[in-house]
Design an enzyme around this catalytic site. Structure first.
Site, PDB file in Angstrom:
ATOM      1  N   ARG A   1     -14.194  -6.741   1.263  1.00 15.83           N
ATOM      2  CA  ARG A   1     -12.741  -6.653   1.089  1.00 15.83           C
ATOM      3  C   ARG A   1     -12.089  -7.945   1.597  1.00 15.83           C
ATOM      4  NH1 ARG A   1     -10.001  -1.784   0.894  1.00 15.83           N
ATOM      5  NH2 ARG A   1      -8.178  -3.137   0.631  1.00 15.83           N
TER       6      ARG A   1
ATOM      7  N   ARG B   1       0.883  -1.181   0.000  1.00 13.25           N
ATOM      8  CA  ARG B   1       0.000   0.000   0.000  1.00 13.25           C
ATOM      9  C   ARG B   1       0.914   1.222   0.000  1.00 13.25           C
ATOM     10  NH1 ARG B   1      -5.449   1.219   1.461  1.00 13.25           N
ATOM     11  NH2 ARG B   1      -5.690   3.214   2.533  1.00 13.25           N
TER      12      ARG B   1
ATOM     13  N   ASP C   1     -16.116   8.839  -3.267  1.00 14.00           N
ATOM     14  CA  ASP C   1     -14.982   8.719  -2.362  1.00 14.00           C
ATOM     15  C   ASP C   1     -14.747  10.091  -1.747  1.00 14.00           C
ATOM     16  OD1 ASP C   1     -12.765   7.752  -1.024  1.00 14.00           O
ATOM     17  OD2 ASP C   1     -11.482   7.605  -2.790  1.00 14.00           O
TER      18      ASP C   1
ATOM     19  N   CYS D   1     -16.091   3.618  -0.629  1.00 12.58           N
ATOM     20  CA  CYS D   1     -14.997   2.730  -0.220  1.00 12.58           C
ATOM     21  C   CYS D   1     -14.537   2.974   1.213  1.00 12.58           C
ATOM     22  CB  CYS D   1     -13.824   2.854  -1.189  1.00 12.58           C
ATOM     23  SG  CYS D   1     -13.113   4.508  -1.288  1.00 12.58           S
TER      24      CYS D   1
ATOM     25  N   HIS E   1      -6.706   1.354  -7.251  1.00  9.55           N
ATOM     26  CA  HIS E   1      -7.105   0.610  -6.039  1.00  9.55           C
ATOM     27  C   HIS E   1      -7.889  -0.632  -6.475  1.00  9.55           C
ATOM     28  CE1 HIS E   1      -7.771  -0.309  -2.001  1.00  9.55           C
ATOM     29  NE2 HIS E   1      -8.529   0.704  -1.599  1.00  9.55           N
TER      30      HIS E   1
ATOM     31  N   GLN F   1     -10.143  -2.886  -3.973  1.00  3.50           N
ATOM     32  CA  GLN F   1     -11.446  -2.340  -3.618  1.00  3.50           C
ATOM     33  C   GLN F   1     -12.475  -2.644  -4.689  1.00  3.50           C
ATOM     34  OE1 GLN F   1     -12.468  -0.458  -0.653  1.00  3.50           O
ATOM     35  NE2 GLN F   1     -14.343  -1.221  -1.628  1.00  3.50           N
TER      36      GLN F   1
END
Length: 306
Positions: free
Chosen positions: A287, A104, A219, A259, A131, A134
């Site tokens: 997830r 990450r 987001d 998310c 991402h 996700q």
């Protein structure tokens, strides 16, 4: 046998992606029924975090444990990565001791360079560009609630950030139409938009974007590393808040996703996560299940064919 990596949704075929999310549904059912399933017993996942995390760390760490393996948390201050050791050197050493690596990070180039020197699968847990993990969870959530997303209309509202870029890749891989509503100057990656062709449309009016949509997603307006832009972004993005009235313009069976973490009162109204059309909590849980399916897909074959 060279390692498969998952840095982008484009690293898998559409059939492989669909297989992973369907497997995520199966693994979720196994866990809900209390069935012990440990195909990755004695396997170890290294998790490199340059950005803070809640869902990514918990889902990967818990996922590996539930699959019978272990996960090691690594931050730059705990490793030589934070003291200037070349990424390539770290990749060679770490991949000689681990069975997979999740990263990450900020720069997407960190992932590509690490993967180029790794003998084991490398997974993108988030970068400034993409991402993809996700999106696996998002696609699994839609599948569970509404069935196939193929041919449906999806709307992204807000910043053209890493999530938006991954939604563009998802539109290509899962075969849906994507409308993106964002302010001028905050468009997603132009190269990705061009590659997507007529699957993606950029508009400036959120109401136009959500009309008849089957899925609406958003987001935060200010991502990690952009904190100095907060005041400017709050003013510029204010017309792009997703609220119940905006969702009312979408298809009557619309789903809303976020998310997380959410900034209530900014990109969403205070009450939106409590709206019956919101599936953000299922999306967050998925997830875990989608990434367990991803880990099984990437790690187990390496030993089956070794």
């Amino acid at each position: 046998m060279s390692a498969r990596h998952f840095l982008s949704l484009m690293d898998f075929t559409p059939d492989e992606l669909l297989g992973v999310i369907r497997r995520g549904v199966e693994l979720k059912d196994l866990r809900n029924r209390g069935v012990l399933f440990e195909p990755l017993k004695n396997r170890v996942l290294g998790m490199i975090f340059e950005k803070s995390s809640t869902r990514t760390r918990i889902s990967f760490e818990a996922g590996m444990i539930q699959l019978g393996g272990q996960a090691i948390f690594l931050s730059p201050r705990d490793t030589q990565l934070g003291r200037g050791e070349p990424i390539s050197d770290c990749a060679i050493v770490m991949s000689s001791m681990l069975d997979a690596v999740m990263i990450r990070t900020f720069a997407h180039s960190t992932l590509t360079e690490f993967a180029a020197h790794s003998r084991v699968p490398v997974i993108n847990g988030l970068s400034d560009d993409l991402h993809p993990c996700q999106l696996l969870a998002d696609m699994q959530t839609f599948l569970e609630h509404r069935g196939s997303i193929q041919g449906k209309t999806v709307t992204w509202i807000g910043d053209g950030n890493n999530m938006c870029n991954s939604y563009i890749e998802a539109a290509m891989q899962f075969d849906f139409q994507l409308r993106i509503a964002c302010p001028e100057g905050y468009d997603p990656n132009a190269e990705l938009v061009a590659r997507a062709g007529d699957r993606v449309t950029i508009v400036r009016d959120p109401k136009q974007a959500v009309a008849g949509a089957h899925l609406v997603s958003t987001d935060v307006w200010t991502s990690m590393g952009q904190e100095e832009e907060t005041a400017k972004r709050l003013k510029l993005f204010a017309p792009f808040q997703v609220n119940r009235a905006l969702l009312d313009l979408a298809d009557e069976q619309v789903l809303f996703m976020h998310c997380l973490p959410a900034h209530r009162g900014e990109e969403i109204s205070f009450d939106l996560l409590d709206d019956p059309r919101s599936v953000a909590w299922d999306q967050a849980e998925n997830r875990l299940h989608a990434q367990k399916a991803l880990l099984e897909f990437l790690v187990e074959p390496a030993y089956r064919h070794a």
